[in-house]
Design a protein around this motif. Structure first.
Motif, PDB file in Angstrom:
ATOM      1  N   ALA A 147      23.516 -86.098  -5.689  1.00  0.00           N
ATOM      2  CA  ALA A 147      24.317 -85.278  -4.778  1.00  0.00           C
ATOM      3  C   ALA A 147      24.328 -83.821  -5.205  1.00  0.00           C
ATOM      4  O   ALA A 147      24.458 -82.915  -4.369  1.00  0.00           O
ATOM      5  CB  ALA A 147      25.743 -85.822  -4.710  1.00  0.00           C
ATOM      6  N   SER A 148      24.152 -83.605  -6.507  1.00  0.00           N
ATOM      7  CA  SER A 148      24.152 -82.228  -7.007  1.00  0.00           C
ATOM      8  C   SER A 148      22.943 -81.438  -6.514  1.00  0.00           C
ATOM      9  O   SER A 148      22.950 -80.207  -6.531  1.00  0.00           O
ATOM     10  CB  SER A 148      24.189 -82.224  -8.539  1.00  0.00           C
ATOM     11  OG  SER A 148      23.080 -82.937  -9.059  1.00  0.00           O
ATOM     12  N   GLU A 149      21.909 -82.136  -6.049  1.00  0.00           N
ATOM     13  CA  GLU A 149      20.705 -81.466  -5.559  1.00  0.00           C
ATOM     14  C   GLU A 149      20.721 -81.279  -4.046  1.00  0.00           C
ATOM     15  O   GLU A 149      19.787 -80.730  -3.471  1.00  0.00           O
ATOM     16  CB  GLU A 149      19.461 -82.259  -5.966  1.00  0.00           C
ATOM     17  CG  GLU A 149      19.257 -82.343  -7.478  1.00  0.00           C
ATOM     18  CD  GLU A 149      18.019 -83.120  -7.855  1.00  0.00           C
ATOM     19  OE1 GLU A 149      17.256 -83.481  -6.927  1.00  0.00           O
ATOM     20  OE2 GLU A 149      17.819 -83.370  -9.063  1.00  0.00           O
ATOM     21  N   ALA A 150      21.777 -81.745  -3.394  1.00  0.00           N
ATOM     22  CA  ALA A 150      21.906 -81.624  -1.942  1.00  0.00           C
ATOM     23  C   ALA A 150      22.938 -80.563  -1.595  1.00  0.00           C
ATOM     24  O   ALA A 150      23.693 -80.084  -2.446  1.00  0.00           O
ATOM     25  CB  ALA A 150      22.296 -82.960  -1.334  1.00  0.00           C
ATOM     26  N   SER A 151      22.973 -80.195  -0.330  1.00  0.00           N
ATOM     27  CA  SER A 151      23.989 -79.267   0.169  1.00  0.00           C
ATOM     28  C   SER A 151      25.100 -80.086   0.826  1.00  0.00           C
ATOM     29  O   SER A 151      24.827 -80.915   1.710  1.00  0.00           O
ATOM     30  CB  SER A 151      23.377 -78.309   1.191  1.00  0.00           C
ATOM     31  OG  SER A 151      24.394 -77.555   1.841  1.00  0.00           O
TER      32      SER A 151
END
Length: 340
Positions: free
Chosen positions: A23-27
């Motif tokens: 999730a940290s790599e998504a917006s």
């Protein structure tokens, strides 16, 4: 409210491959950040009651989801006056994720992009800087400022209703729920839970054998309290004014407890039986002795497991055998043999 939700992302490709994306790599965008707060590692924390859209974008593709958050416990001090439902302003707006502060003799509320000001005793208010007239006038109460629920409907789009059965206000935003109970709600719920058990409240009993309490002492049932498991605790008051509580038991066990004399008598044994003090002392100690009557033995040891009659030389011998094989025989209604 207070929960933390984990966002999981999976990308599925045309060749059938499935890849989990941190999730940290998504917006991640939250429509109403006063209701949800983005945390580290892609989790979100619920801050207030309501519904909000969450948009997750990964690999150029976006996905929307709606989070509905309700309050785990009820708020207090709603009331209905002249057909108008009122709720306490400060705890309600705080539960909705807002802040409340005094301003100009009234209260200033900040709730995301919404600002609201109102004052007890006047229908004049402001909503996002514009003057509005409330359908009912807020009032001051010992619990603080109370607002009509119509204000929540008009300013925030809430659905609000008064539950006449339980005397409580129910506020909703879609699937999100918030309940504000009145001073009458707890007693109504308790009465409904008690049902037919309420008939025992106020009745007086004398202890036979229950939880090691003093035998033959007088107690009065003062309450029967339901718990969140569906069981009940019986509250007694002793003759000396001391509060005694039973263990937790089912509704049927409460009724059974008072149905026979194994635990409680419905009469004062001392007044019904004019026995000597020495006999009563033995009975209270759970003892039997030669010459005791059947009534005295039963009060001391309880009912036997079995009874039998035998005729010997013109005499009828009655024998009682208990579960532990203790045995007592009676001749002419008096104890003449004890085998224990």
């Amino acid at each position: 409210m207070g929960d933390q939700l984990k966002i999981d992302i999976q990308e599925t490709y045309t060749n059938g491959a499935k890849i989990k994306v941190p999730a940290s790599e998504a917006s991640i965008e939250i429509q109403k950040p006063h209701l949800l707060q983005l945390q580290s590692k892609g989790t979100v924390k619920v801050l207030g009651v309501g519904e909000t859209k969450v948009t997750v974008t990964s690999g150029g593709i976006s996905k929307d989801l709606t989070v509905s958050a309700s309050l785990r416990h009820n708020l207090k001090y709603s009331k209905q006056a002249q057909g108008i439902v009122f709720v306490p302003a400060k705890p309600v707006f705080q539960a909705l994720g807002g802040t409340v502060s005094p301003s100009g003799g009234g209260l200033d509320v900040k709730l995301g992009d919404t600002s609201l000001w109102f004052k007890a005793g006047t229908a004049q208010a402001t909503l996002n800087g514009n003057k509005i007239r409330l359908k009912a006038v807020p009032m001051n109460d010992k619990e603080g400022t109370l607002i009509p629920v119509s204000l929540l409907s008009d300013a925030l789009g809430a659905q609000a209703r008064w539950d006449g059965k339980w005397k409580q206000a129910e506020i909703s935003f879609g699937e999100a729920r918030l309940t504000v109970v009145s001073a009458e709600t707890a007693s109504l719920i308790k009465k409904a839970a008690q049902g037919s058990l309420a008939k025992f409240i106020g009745r007086t009993y004398w202890i036979n054998d229950f939880q090691g309490w003093e035998r033959f002492s007088k107690v009065t049932v003062t309450d029967i309290l339901p718990d969140d498991t569906g069981s009940f605790v019986i509250v007694f008051r002793s003759a000396a004014g001391k509060t005694l509580k039973s263990y937790s038991m089912s509704s049927s066990n409460v009724s059974q407890l008072f149905a026979d004399e194994s635990s409680f008598y419905k009469f004062d044994p001392y007044k019904k039986y004019k026995w000597s003090s020495s006999t009563w002392k033995k009975i209270k100690a759970g003892q039997v002795s030669l010459g005791m009557t059947k009534a005295q033995v039963q009060m001391s040891w309880g009912s036997p497991g079995s009874k039998s009659l035998t005729a010997v030389n013109g005499h009828t011998i009655e024998t009682w055998v208990y579960g532990n094989f203790d045995t007592i025989s009676f001749v002419n209604g008096k104890v003449f043999l004890i085998y224990a």
